[in-house]
Design an enzyme around this catalytic site. Structure first.
Site: not given
Length: 346
Positions: A152, A30, A76, A39, A26
């Site tokens: 998921y 952010r 992702d 973003r 990562r």
């Protein structure tokens, strides 16, 4: 520079280097103000993943700022179920939300017929990244491992107890194996296409491997990842692969004793001395600074990073975190860590 001469690839080929390569999971995210600005232009998160110009930009941002030895494709793991036809969306404050698979008929509705068409933007992003990278910087492609992606798909999002997927896997293993087999085939094709687009190294993320008992780990984590890597090697035998069966504890020994991969990424809970004596020497290791130490910074971060370097830097090694950078990480701490690792001499 040839791919074979890049630090990351050399470490994965078994070389002990004067200083290890460093990249961070990562590393595009952010915690960087430039990421947040990009973003905001994209709209929904998947719109960012499927916008080659913006996804290339956020991949390159940490390379420009910190000079990491590798870039990892910004995407992702859930683009795979999306490409198979499952409804996937990301909601602010909640994360990924999927229309959950509930039975065999739901599996039957998944299909490969539009798989690569739905992922063509990812392949275009890889080409853009490769064109923009410094010559010495390796490009990592990635995918989620079948157990984590299936979790998921069945849970409908994140889970604390994995009750739905475990009930299916343990109670109806033949049915669950159908889903795993589909994910193995889809993921292998996806990774092969990433290589053909320009990826030089691959990483498989099994973030929820630690939710399995030992028998389940071998069947639903180890075996599917091995099957994927075997398929990739049939087409691209020279591309090194890292696997990350996060939080699998002593199960790391199973991966190291019969390695099908070049690199094994370790979570922060793995003791360094144990990793050195039991794992290193069989293959390259990657890890495993606690991401919260990167938030803390200062002497705590430097001392912990130095212990990792002194213990695992004596063999084939890649410096990384035990999981991904968290959003509250100060960018200056990342810069200090990169300086420490790149200035270290074994």
């Amino acid at each position: 520079m040839k791919t074979a001469d890049k630090l990351l690839v050399r470490a994965l080929r078994g070389e002990t280097l004067k200083r290890p390569p460093i990249w961070l999971m990562r590393q595009a995210g952010r915690y960087l103000p430039e990421y947040r600005a990009t973003r905001a232009k994209a709209g929904a998160f998947l719109d960012l993943c499927f916008n080659p110009e913006l996804a290339t930009e956020v991949t390159l941002q940490p390379i420009r700022r910190f000079g990491f030895d590798a870039a990892i494709l910004f995407s992702d793991i859930l683009v795979v179920p999306h490409a198979l036809g499952q409804n996937v969306r990301f909601e602010e404050g909640r994360g990924p939300v999927l229309d959950p698979l509930v039975d065999d008929e739901a599996i039957n509705r998944l299909a490969m017929d539009q798989f690569h068409q739905r992922l063509k933007a990812v392949y275009a992003t890889i080409g853009g990244i490769r064109a923009g990278l410094p010559a010495e910087t390796a490009l990592i492609g990635f995918a989620g491992a079948p157990w984590t992606v299936a979790s998921y798909m069945i849970e409908g999002g994140s889970s604390r107890d994995f009750a739905k997927i475990k009930s299916w896997a343990y109670g109806r293993p033949d049915s669950f194996q159908r889903l795993i087999n589909l994910l193995v085939e889809a993921t292998a094709q996806y990774l092969n296409a990433q290589i053909e687009a320009g990826a030089e190294v691959l990483q498989l993320f099994d973030s929820w491997a630690g939710s399995l008992d030992h028998a389940g780990l071998l069947r639903w984590s180890y075996q599917p990842m091995k099957a994927i890597v075997d398929r990739v090697r049939m087409s691209h035998p020279d591309v090194p692969v890292i696997v990350f069966p996060r939080a699998c504890g002593a199960g790391y020994l199973d991966f190291a004793r019969q390695p099908f991969m070049h690199g094994l990424s370790l979570d922060s809970g793995v003791p360094l001395d144990w990793a050195f004596t039991q794992l290193q020497g069989r293959l390259a290791l990657q890890g495993n600074l606690d991401p919260q130490l990167l938030v803390t910074g200062g002497d705590a971060m430097r001392n912990a990073a130095t212990r990792i370097l002194e213990t695992l830097g004596r063999g084939p090694f890649i410096f990384n975190l035990g999981h991904g950078i968290v959003p509250e990480t100060p960018p200056e701490h990342v810069g200090a860590l990169v300086d420490l690792v790149q200035g270290w001499q074994s």
